[in-house]
Design an enzyme around this catalytic site. Structure first.
Site, mmCIF file in Angstrom:
data_model
loop_
_atom_site.group_PDB
_atom_site.id
_atom_site.type_symbol
_atom_site.label_atom_id
_atom_site.label_comp_id
_atom_site.label_asym_id
_atom_site.label_seq_id
_atom_site.Cartn_x
_atom_site.Cartn_y
_atom_site.Cartn_z
ATOM 1 N N LYS A 62 0.707 -0.936 0.464
ATOM 2 C CA LYS A 62 0.140 -0.067 0.041
ATOM 3 C C LYS A 62 0.472 1.082 -0.028
ATOM 4 O O LYS A 62 2.094 1.452 0.960
ATOM 5 C CB LYS A 62 -0.824 0.132 1.139
ATOM 6 C CG LYS A 62 -2.070 1.615 1.554
ATOM 7 C CD LYS A 62 -2.356 1.034 2.894
ATOM 8 C CE LYS A 62 -3.652 2.341 2.863
ATOM 9 N NZ LYS A 62 -4.613 2.612 4.263
ATOM 10 N N LYS B 187 -9.490 12.362 8.191
ATOM 11 C CA LYS B 187 -9.901 11.913 9.958
ATOM 12 C C LYS B 187 -9.227 13.522 11.134
ATOM 13 O O LYS B 187 -8.790 14.566 10.311
ATOM 14 C CB LYS B 187 -8.266 11.972 9.551
ATOM 15 C CG LYS B 187 -8.121 10.712 8.873
ATOM 16 C CD LYS B 187 -6.927 10.016 9.034
ATOM 17 C CE LYS B 187 -6.661 8.570 8.591
ATOM 18 N NZ LYS B 187 -7.268 7.702 8.724
ATOM 19 N N ASP C 240 -12.492 7.257 3.680
ATOM 20 C CA ASP C 240 -11.156 7.297 4.404
ATOM 21 C C ASP C 240 -10.576 5.851 4.450
ATOM 22 O O ASP C 240 -9.738 4.553 4.790
ATOM 23 C CB ASP C 240 -11.524 7.023 6.167
ATOM 24 C CG ASP C 240 -10.046 7.524 6.344
ATOM 25 O OD1 ASP C 240 -8.840 7.456 6.179
ATOM 26 O OD2 ASP C 240 -10.117 7.649 7.859
ATOM 27 N N GLU D 105 -9.612 4.211 1.864
ATOM 28 C CA GLU D 105 -8.934 4.109 0.565
ATOM 29 C C GLU D 105 -7.825 2.636 0.058
ATOM 30 O O GLU D 105 -7.806 2.363 -0.744
ATOM 31 C CB GLU D 105 -8.428 5.672 0.313
ATOM 32 C CG GLU D 105 -6.644 5.796 1.149
ATOM 33 C CD GLU D 105 -6.607 5.663 2.594
ATOM 34 O OE1 GLU D 105 -7.502 5.245 3.471
ATOM 35 O OE2 GLU D 105 -5.759 5.286 2.948
ATOM 36 N N ARG E 134 -7.733 0.034 0.365
ATOM 37 C CA ARG E 134 -7.962 -1.043 -0.258
ATOM 38 C C ARG E 134 -8.764 -0.658 -1.720
ATOM 39 O O ARG E 134 -8.420 -1.907 -2.113
ATOM 40 C CB ARG E 134 -9.242 -1.618 0.495
ATOM 41 C CG ARG E 134 -11.035 -0.469 0.959
ATOM 42 C CD ARG E 134 -11.622 -0.897 2.114
ATOM 43 N NE ARG E 134 -11.527 -0.465 3.324
ATOM 44 C CZ ARG E 134 -11.867 -0.795 4.189
ATOM 45 N NH1 ARG E 134 -12.928 -1.740 4.336
ATOM 46 N NH2 ARG E 134 -11.109 -1.223 5.467
HETATM 47 N N1 BES Z 1 -4.392 3.962 7.119
HETATM 48 C C1 BES Z 1 -5.631 3.931 8.412
HETATM 49 C C2 BES Z 1 -5.430 2.736 8.688
HETATM 50 C C3 BES Z 1 -4.374 2.981 9.609
HETATM 51 C C4 BES Z 1 -5.229 3.557 10.842
HETATM 52 C C5 BES Z 1 -2.229 2.965 9.433
HETATM 53 C C6 BES Z 1 -3.798 4.195 11.836
HETATM 54 C C7 BES Z 1 -1.744 3.061 10.958
HETATM 55 C C8 BES Z 1 -2.714 4.015 12.074
HETATM 56 C C9 BES Z 1 -6.838 3.551 6.768
HETATM 57 O O1 BES Z 1 -6.449 3.791 5.164
HETATM 58 C C10 BES Z 1 -7.979 3.608 7.549
HETATM 59 O O2 BES Z 1 -8.371 5.416 7.705
HETATM 60 N N2 BES Z 1 -8.518 3.181 8.134
HETATM 61 C C11 BES Z 1 -10.358 2.689 8.245
HETATM 62 C C12 BES Z 1 -10.900 2.293 8.134
HETATM 63 C C13 BES Z 1 -12.611 2.735 8.300
HETATM 64 C C14 BES Z 1 -12.452 3.618 7.466
HETATM 65 C C15 BES Z 1 -12.847 1.388 8.579
HETATM 66 C C16 BES Z 1 -10.177 3.402 10.354
HETATM 67 O O3 BES Z 1 -9.266 1.697 10.088
HETATM 68 O O4 BES Z 1 -10.284 3.636 10.667
HETATM 69 ZN ZN ZN Z 2 -5.061 4.596 4.458
HETATM 70 MN MN MN Z 3 -7.685 6.133 5.358
#
Ligand code: BES
Ligand code: ZN
Ligand code: MN
Length: 487
Positions: free
Chosen positions: A257, A269, A340, A342, A344
């Site tokens: 990724k 965020k 968010d 993104e 995947r």
């Molecule tokens: N890059 C983040 C995941 C992440 C969170 C990595 C904390 C490192 C530390 C990912 O793109 C994300 O934002 N995931 C969301 C998914 C949700 C919207 C279903 C998440 O984990 O909150």
């Molecule tokens: Zn991310």
């Molecule tokens: Mn994200």
């Protein structure tokens, strides 16, 4: 820094610092006891004075006046029953860091053999030393205030030059991954990622393809391009190929990724979300590039495709609206219920692309979900795979490298929460089990190739100083990937 093996016996070694590994609750080995005698009991005295117990990671040091060894350094190995390559890595790092603090220019290291295997022992010690000494000063205006070790000699490991070389090649890949992950989003962008990829490919004579936005459009990569569309920077789909001279033993693809920054998009965020850490959202790509660098030097008899769909996830008038429908390169449509989620989306198109290469196996690494960090914490990555053989190979590589993995369930039922009334699927499902539904989403983009997904959101970064991982970017994944590719 010069790192060599020496045939000099312990009793005759001389230099600035001598690091001796000691097990918890064990007698001194006969050669250490002999050295102690030669040094008029200085080792026993230090053990008593410092109440040194040999606990894993503990150290003690003292100056020995009028001796050919200027400083004596003790390093705890933990219990002998639990002794393994990981203990060697930790003690190698502890010895080197202590020697640096003690301003030793030359260091001798004597640690016990693991499993009578001098090559594995040497590799583990050197990995610990290299990784433990690493310090990123690129963004400091003043140089490192600590000392600098000029030469390290490993005692009792004569003939292991190749293992030193192997460890150093692997560590050069880990350093690259650490540098990429630690550098913020104003230094590491999709454009610089492409430049870095080109530089590595040129240095080692590897094939490389960088697909520009128009190329991705032709391939129908609507999911990846949807994520990229709000950024002022162009997306880069990077594909590096390592090929062996003869017929490859196996062909594999590694996908990382590559979000150089993840703002969340219009589902931005918020406070307390750790948005300022989202420079690490290319940790999968960092590990992938690090693995390129290591594997290009190790030259195994395999073929490896290294892939990353690199972009930022930003906001602007061009951003995806929550509710938009995107079409991935396999024709599947996705209702974006959360911008968010993104990673995947970028991985979906990368997986479809990788499968078309006709490889035997695909492994993706992604800082995919906060849910995985909640489940497994900062030290362990989640592993999902419908394929037991591939999962077992990765677990074995994890065991060898000390980069921790835990297999998680592919609970198909959880996909129900991602069903969409209007498109083929939504991009996010229920909050509960969020790391599992993310893995199930990715599974929709792999038809028949053996595939595994590693959620590395936790271990790519460590806030606290942590053995040979230092603090900051860890370079997690490089050593695991190398061990898997070599297996
Ligand atoms: N890059 C983040 C995941 C992440 C969170 C990595 C904390 C490192 C530390 C990912 O793109 C994300 O934002 N995931 C969301 C998914 C949700 C919207 C279903 C998440 O984990 O909150
Ligand atoms: Zn991310
Ligand atoms: Mn994200």
């Amino acid at each position: 820094m010069n790192l060599t093996v020496t045939g000099t016996p312990l009793l005759e070694w001389s230099g600035d610092g001598l690091a001796i590994g000691l097990f918890e609750g064990a007698e001194l080995s006969s050669d250490v006891a002999a050295l102690d005698q030669k040094l008029s009991g200085a080792i026993a005295e230090l053990i008593a004075d410092a109440e040194f117990k040999g606990k894993s990671g503990s150290t003690a040091s003292t100056r020995i006046a009028g001796s050919p060894i200027r400083k004596l350094l003790l390093v705890g190995l933990g219990k002998s029953e639990a002794f393994n390559p990981e203990a060697l890595r930790r003690s190698g790092a502890a010895a080197a860091k202590l020697a640096k603090r003690e301003r030793c220019k030359t260091l001798g290291v004597t640690l016990p053999l693991w499993n009578d295997d001098a090559a594995v022992t040497t590799q583990a010690i050197v990995e610990g030393i290299e990784l433990g000494l690493y310090k990123d000063v690129r963004f400091k205006s003043e140089p490192d205030e600590n000392g600098k070790i000029d030469a390290i000699e490993l005692l009792g490991l004569a003939g292991q030059e190749a293992a030193i070389e192997k460890a150093r090649q692997i560590c050069s890949g880990v350093f690259l991954a650490r540098e990429l992950v630690a550098a913020p989003a104003n230094y590491v962008t999709p454009v610089t990622m492409a430049e870095t990829a080109l530089a590595i490919a040129n240095e080692y004579g590897l094939e490389i393809q960088i697909l520009e936005k128009e190329d991705c459009e032709k391939l129908g990569m609507g999911a990846f391009l949807g994520v990229a569309q709000a950024s002022d920077l162009p997306p880069k789909f990077i594909h590096i190929t390592y090929k062996t001279q003869g017929t490859p033993r196996k062909k594999v693809a590694i996908i990382g990724k590559g979000l150089t920054f993840d703002s969340g998009g219009l589902n931005i965020k918020g406070a307390g979300s750790g948005i300022e850490m989202m420079k690490t959202d290319m940790g999968g790509a960092g590990a992938t590039f690090g693995a390129v660098k290591a594997i290009a030097q190790l030259k195994p008899d395999v073929e490896v495709h290294f892939i990353s769909a690199v972009t930022e996830n930003m906001i602007s008038g061009r951003a995806i609206h929550p509710g938009d429908i995107l079409t991935a390169s396999n024709g599947k449509t996705i209702e974006i219920n959360n911008t968010d989620a993104e990673g995947r989306l970028t991985l979906a198109d990368a997986l479809v692309y990788a499968e078309k290469l006709g490889v035997d196996a695909i492994v993706d690494l992604a800082t995919l979900t906060g849910a995985c960090v909640i489940a497994l914490g900062d030290n362990i990555a989640g592993l999902w795979s419908p394929n037991d053989e591939l999962a077992d190979q990765l677990l074995k590589a994890s065991e060898q490298s000390g980069e921790k993995l835990w297999r998680m369930p592919m609970e198909e039922k959880y996909f129900e929460s991602m069903k969409s009334g209007i498109a083929d699927m939504k991009n996010t499902g229920a909050r509960a089990g969020g790391a599992i539904s993310a893995a199930l989403f990715l599974k929709q983009y792999v038809k028949e190739t053996a595939w595994a997904h590693l959620d590395v959101a936790g271990p790519v970064w460590t806030d606290k100083e942590n053995g040979y991982n230092g603090s900051g970017a860890t370079g997690y994944g490089v050593r695991l990937l190398v061990d898997w590719v070599l297996s």
